[in-house]
Design a protein around this motif. Structure first.
Motif, short mmCIF file in Angstrom:
data_model
loop_
_atom_site.label_atom_id
_atom_site.label_comp_id
_atom_site.label_asym_id
_atom_site.label_seq_id
_atom_site.Cartn_x
_atom_site.Cartn_y
_atom_site.Cartn_z
N UNK A 204 47.28 46.35 27.36
CA UNK A 204 47.52 46.04 25.95
C UNK A 204 47.38 44.55 25.67
N UNK A 205 47.86 43.70 26.56
CA UNK A 205 47.88 42.26 26.31
C UNK A 205 46.64 41.53 26.81
N UNK A 206 45.67 42.27 27.34
CA UNK A 206 44.46 41.62 27.82
C UNK A 206 43.61 41.19 26.62
N UNK A 207 42.79 40.16 26.83
CA UNK A 207 41.93 39.64 25.76
C UNK A 207 40.59 39.24 26.36
N UNK A 208 39.48 39.41 25.62
CA UNK A 208 38.17 38.99 26.15
C UNK A 208 38.10 37.49 26.40
N UNK A 209 38.96 36.70 25.73
CA UNK A 209 38.97 35.25 25.95
C UNK A 209 39.47 34.88 27.34
N UNK A 210 40.08 35.84 28.05
CA UNK A 210 40.56 35.57 29.40
C UNK A 210 39.44 35.66 30.44
N UNK A 211 38.28 36.12 30.02
CA UNK A 211 37.12 36.19 30.91
C UNK A 211 36.22 34.99 30.65
N UNK A 212 35.72 34.39 31.72
CA UNK A 212 34.84 33.23 31.59
C UNK A 212 33.64 33.38 32.51
N UNK A 213 32.46 33.00 32.01
CA UNK A 213 31.24 33.03 32.80
C UNK A 213 30.85 31.61 33.19
N UNK A 214 30.40 31.46 34.42
CA UNK A 214 29.82 30.20 34.88
C UNK A 214 28.36 30.47 35.24
N UNK A 215 27.47 29.58 34.78
CA UNK A 215 26.03 29.76 35.02
C UNK A 215 25.51 28.60 35.87
N UNK A 216 24.85 28.93 36.98
CA UNK A 216 24.26 27.92 37.86
C UNK A 216 22.75 27.95 37.67
#
Length: 778
Positions: A204-216
């Protein structure tokens, strides 16, 4: 008026209010050059980059700028008055080339290309100014190479947290694919996808803002390695799935109410507050898909909100969740339901225009109760009354010799009616059906009504009806209506000598006006995508099957009743019952050509076939053609069936231009003009026919040319074209359509094309027809 409009559009200079040292921004182009780009996305990129140009040039229609023309024609420096209102509300000021910051726009375009994987791109522009005409255009050119492509895609989910396992299980359906061009929007969508999956697994408290992508991007050969992880700032609550514990339903909630749990009824595991005086819990719970001890899911949350919002008894629905203080990993759910106004009384004055050529003032008074039996049942009682005069038809010919002329009463027609409907928000049947898991509330519909129609010159008609049916929507685009019980009784009374003479001459018409029962069912399926406003193409299709008399006939046959004949039909309570089957289809295609421009095509087909106990289709079930929502170059019921040309001595009546078969098609281009004024150009074609040849007592066709013949139907279509003006103020539309006949089917072969005979008048078979109506025709 046309001359004024022509002057506004062409005679007034569009650069009249452009400063001397500036120019009118009239257009732009965007070109993407990518000779080495294997993704072949130039056209797609050009469309995307074009949308970033700000400000846009003035609105243009076929090279004309009507809003700018209005602004220039009514330009004033005063800040009030009629001219100022027209200038600001209906017009728009010139968009100047000095207002376009080409550097900023180029930077925005470059950023967009960077987000699409073109890390090395250049965007430039050139401005072309015609100083003599004070007009300017801008051309942007973007140069790109091969986009960077994804190589390795990894999720750093190495620890034993349950949320990591849940994310890992979703990787097979990831939107990120190795070898595809790098695209920031796809990564954003991937975060939303993962969040959606987790929300349906208790997070319930999860948010897409908690995921982060790093690109090399340093791996070489224009490739990118992508790494996704959960941010370190994620709280323990966000990484934990929750189940539901107590579920509280506030069935009569108002803003500001105390949330103290009092007068609670425990019903089937739910805490129902305060009591059942407003709405019974057993009826409400059909729309609640939250269950104690089940995992929280967004799907059940949204489904509950949509189902409860579909109950007429409530105006607002909200669901809140709070951590259970006694049980870790549990949520308490609070469902707040704000009642709507229970009863309402509404009166509405109308200008009634009917397909039977009658028009006049009307009054409709309706009473509505949105919670009749404490189950959100909607009771609607509607009283209608209207006074009408005949305005349609091809003429008002002389009454035949020897026939008493119709009485001139001053009120040629009036109609009174009452219709009561009860909509129950659930399926009521003798069978124990499971609750449908759909966001749309299923309905049981019960109807009862009476209608009295007086054509003072001809007859009176009493009509009684009773219906019982169901409506349900398994998904947003599909609706089913089933009315297994459709009862109607039509009784003709107080006929005049003129009408009796007409019936005596026309046995086909006489049989359709007989006192009779309609006993059967109506089944309808509607498919539409019109709710998807962002699509360039939408469709609407409604199929209707209408049947009568089959069950009654089968029962009477089983009990040994003799077969019906024309002289001795089978009866119910001394009156004949109709036996027929009718299939009707209404298909429409909407093609959006711009923000407000639209091309609409409609195809309406139908066929009714009477048999067994009926010689003809009931008059109220037959098709007609012409009028404001049909072939607009012809008045209602003024054409058909087929090429039948109604004799001049019968033009005083309006009863028998109906048929068993309908074929109609319409094409309409809709476009904005200025403000709430919309325009249209249309072409209509159609006709009606009879299934059988109708013969008189001598064996001669009673209506020559009325029978449908497949080889001739194209030449028998009534064809018209025209233009329309619509005043669209969102909550209602006033429509004016001017129709011009092109092909008249009742004229002899070789003389049916009449466009060259058009004389600009409103009279005769070749004249214009002005249709005034409310709402769009389709």
């Amino acid at each position: 008026m046309p001359l004024l409009l022509f002057w506004l559009l062409t005679g007034c200079s569009v650069t009249k209010t452009v400063p001397a040292d500036d120019a009118l921004f009239i257009g732009y182009s965007v070109k993407v050059e990518g000779k080495n780009d294997s993704s072949k996305r130039s056209a797609e990129l050009e469309t995307e980059l074009s949308a970033t140009v700000r400000p846009e040039p003035n609105t243009s229609i076929l090279g004309l700028r009507p809003k700018l023309a209005i602004y220039n024609a009514f330009y004033t420096e005063k800040e009030k008055g009629l001219k100022h209102w027209i200038m600001t509300k209906l017009g728009e000021p010139p968009v100047l080339i000095s207002q376009v910051d080409t550097g900023s726009v180029s930077q925005v375009m470059s950023n967009r290309l960077h987000n699409r994987g073109y890390f090395n791109n250049t965007v430039g522009s050139t401005t072309e100014v015609d100083t003599t005409k004070k007009k300017a255009t801008i051309n942007w050119t973007a140069r790109v190479g091969e986009p960077y492509r994804l190589r390795n895609i990894k999720y750093t989910l190495e620890d034993s947290l349950q949320v990591h396992k849940a994310i890992k299980q979703t990787q097979e359906t990831s939107l990120l694919k190795s070898g595809e061009p790098y695209d920031l929007s796809v990564m954003t969508d991937e975060r939303l996808r993962i969040d959606g999956v987790l929300k349906n697994e208790g997070y319930y408290y999860f948010s897409p803002d908690l995921l982060i992508f790093s690109a090399d991007t340093t791996v070489g050969d224009r490739q990118v390695d992508v790494l996704m992880r959960i941010k370190n700032i994620a709280s323990s609550q966000a990484l934990q799935p929750f189940a539901l514990d107590d579920i509280f339903i506030f069935a009569n909630y108002s803003l500001g109410d105390s949330l103290a749990v009092r007068d609670t009824i425990d019903f089937q595991g739910y805490h129902y507050i305060p009591n059942e005086e407003y709405l019974k819990a057993r009826h409400l719970l059909d729309g609640v898909f939250l269950e104690q001890d089940s995992l929280y899911t967004r799907e059940n949350h949204l489904l509950t909100i949509k189902r409860l919002s579909g109950l007429a008894a409530y105006k607002f629905v909200n669901i809140d969740y709070q951590p259970d203080t006694a049980n870790s990993g549990k949520l308490d759910a609070f469902v707040f339901l704000t009642p709507a106004l229970k009863k309402s009384l509404r009166a509405e004055a109308q200008m009634v225009t009917k397909s039977n050529n009658f028009a006049g003032p009307g009054l409709k008074v309706s009473f509505r109760n949105r919670n009749t039996f404490r189950g959100s049942e909607v009771l609607n009682v509607e009283f209608t009354g209207s006074f009408e005069s005949q305005v349609g038809g091809r003429g008002t010919g002389e009454v035949p010799e020897g026939v008493e002329p119709p009485k001139k009463s001053g009120i040629p027609s009036y109609e009174l009616g009452v219709q009561t409907t009860l909509a129950i928000p659930r399926i009521v049947s003798p069978f124990n059906l499971r609750n449908l898991r759909t966001e749309f509330v299923p309905q049981t519909r019960i109807g009862l009504g009476f209608n009295f129609l007086s054509r003072s010159d001809f007859y009176q008609l009493n009509s009684y009806n009773a219906t019982y049916g169901y409506t349900w929507r398994p998904k947003e685009t599909l609706t089913f209506d089933a009315t297994p019980i459709n009862l109607q009784y039509v009784r003709l009374a107080n006929t005049t000598l003129a009408f009796d003479t007409l019936l005596a001459r026309n046995p086909y018409l006489r049989s359709s006006f007989e006192n009779q029962f309609i006993v059967g069912g109506i089944y309808q399926m509607t498919y539409t995508t019109q709710m998807y406003k962002d699509r360039s193409s939408n469709v609407f299709d409604r199929i209707t099957l209408d049947m009568s008399g089959n069950v009654v006939s089968g029962f009477q046959s089983a009990t040994g009743k003799p077969k019906p004949t024309q002289q001795e039909p089978r009866v119910l309570y001394k009156d004949r019952y109709a036996q027929y089957v009718m299939l009707d289809n209404d298909f429409r295609h909407y093609l959006n050509l711009g923000t407000e421009s639209q091309l609409v095509w409609r195809l309406a087909t139908g066929v009714g076939y009477s048999y067994g106990n009926s010689r003809t289709m009931p008059y109220v079930k037959q098709f007609s053609i012409g009028g404001p929502n049909s072939v607009r170059a012809f008045r209602a019921r003024s054409i058909g069936p087929g090429t039948y040309n109604i004799p001049d001595d019968q033009l005083f009546s309006y009863f028998d231009q109906v048929g068993d078969i309908r074929l109609e098609t319409n094409l309409e281009y809709r476009f904005p003009i200025a403000g709430f004024f919309k325009g249209a150009v249309f072409a209509d074609a159609g006709n009606i026919w009879n299934v059988r040849e109708v013969l008189d007592e001598k064996g001669e066709p009673l209506k020559p040319g009325a029978k449908f013949e497949a080889k001739d139907f194209l030449s028998e279509l009534a064809v018209g074209t025209g233009v329309g003006l619509r005043i669209d103020v969102e909550f209602f539309v006033i429509r004016l359509d001017l129709g011009i006949p092109v092909q008249v089917p009742f004229l002899p072969k070789g003389e049916r094309l009449v466009l060259d005979k058009f004389n600009g008048s409103f009279g005769g078979d070749y004249g214009m027809v002005l249709n005034i109506a409310i709402g769009y025709p389709f």
